[in-house]
Enzyme design. Sequence first.
Site, PDB file in Angstrom:
ATOM      1  N   ASN A  33     100.005  29.151  -3.246  1.00 45.11           N
ATOM      2  CA  ASN A  33      99.399  29.674  -3.884  1.00 45.11           C
ATOM      3  C   ASN A  33      99.371  30.634  -4.273  1.00 45.11           C
ATOM      4  O   ASN A  33      98.760  30.872  -5.526  1.00 45.11           O
ATOM      5  CB  ASN A  33      97.590  29.154  -2.749  1.00 45.11           C
ATOM      6  CG  ASN A  33      97.451  27.967  -3.327  1.00 45.11           C
ATOM      7  OD1 ASN A  33      97.395  27.643  -4.478  1.00 45.11           O
ATOM      8  ND2 ASN A  33      97.068  27.388  -2.130  1.00 45.11           N
ATOM      9  N   LEU A  63      94.964  31.317   7.788  1.00 47.81           N
ATOM     10  CA  LEU A  63      94.161  30.297   8.830  1.00 47.81           C
ATOM     11  C   LEU A  63      93.444  30.571   9.967  1.00 47.81           C
ATOM     12  O   LEU A  63      92.841  30.487  10.952  1.00 47.81           O
ATOM     13  CB  LEU A  63      95.246  29.417   9.542  1.00 47.81           C
ATOM     14  CG  LEU A  63      96.193  28.757   8.935  1.00 47.81           C
ATOM     15  CD1 LEU A  63      97.401  27.595   8.982  1.00 47.81           C
ATOM     16  CD2 LEU A  63      94.771  27.193   8.107  1.00 47.81           C
ATOM     17  N   HIS A  95      90.344  26.706  -0.817  1.00 48.80           N
ATOM     18  CA  HIS A  95      90.363  24.831   0.267  1.00 48.80           C
ATOM     19  C   HIS A  95      90.952  23.487  -0.530  1.00 48.80           C
ATOM     20  O   HIS A  95      89.825  22.952  -2.004  1.00 48.80           O
ATOM     21  CB  HIS A  95      89.111  24.415   0.749  1.00 48.80           C
ATOM     22  CG  HIS A  95      88.614  23.203   1.648  1.00 48.80           C
ATOM     23  ND1 HIS A  95      89.012  24.140   3.268  1.00 48.80           N
ATOM     24  CD2 HIS A  95      88.149  22.085   1.859  1.00 48.80           C
ATOM     25  CE1 HIS A  95      89.196  22.796   3.505  1.00 48.80           C
ATOM     26  NE2 HIS A  95      88.359  21.598   3.098  1.00 48.80           N
TER      27      HIS A  95
END
Length: 207
Positions: free
Chosen positions: A16, A91, A110
């Site tokens: 990403n 995370l 998400h």
Amino acid sequence: MKLKKVAVFASGSGSNFQSIIDENKKAKFCDLVLLIASKQDTYAQVRARENGIDSLVFSKSDYKDSKVMFEKIARELNLREVDFLVLAGYLTILPPEFIQEFEGRIINIHPSLLPKFGGDGFYGLKVHSAVLEANEKKSGCTVHFVSEQVDGGAIIMQSEVDVFDNDTPTSLQERVLKKEHELLPAALKKLCLGKAALIGEKAVIKE
Ligand code: GRF
């Protein structure tokens, strides 16, 4: 208009992060000034190095109290006058003080259509397994502002994918990830160009 400075937070492969780097190369909408990695030797750091972006590692295991770690991270961000923070596969849970300091300036991606399949324990393949177990016909991804509730902040943009009968968690994850790579840079671009903002508890989006 002066380009907004962006820091990306990642814990793993950083695909990403790469999607932001690539989109920003096509038409520059921000200054990517820093990667914060949550452990040593992530592939995200390789991507930062290859693209001339500074990176720092802050690992929870080096700190008794993650609040102290995030105070140090905040110092680094403020030194560099960072405007926006992007959690891209990061995370570590952010402490409330940190979220308050950067309220309206932190976004997260998400891999589900929030509010479904979000919150504690919904990460990685677990999200996609839960979607399949629930027999959902659609899944997708969401970019939202970060609030103190895990995956619970105001939604900026979502993108859908079909769920197929023969999907496995891995095949669904791959399909969703492709959409993430379009959605995250698009949402960040809106934020950097002043077309998305958190007003009170709502995300206000302009076309
Ligand atoms: C993505 O699915 C993202 O939505 C989730 O973690 C994964 C990270 O992938 N939060 P990558 O490190 O960007 O490749």
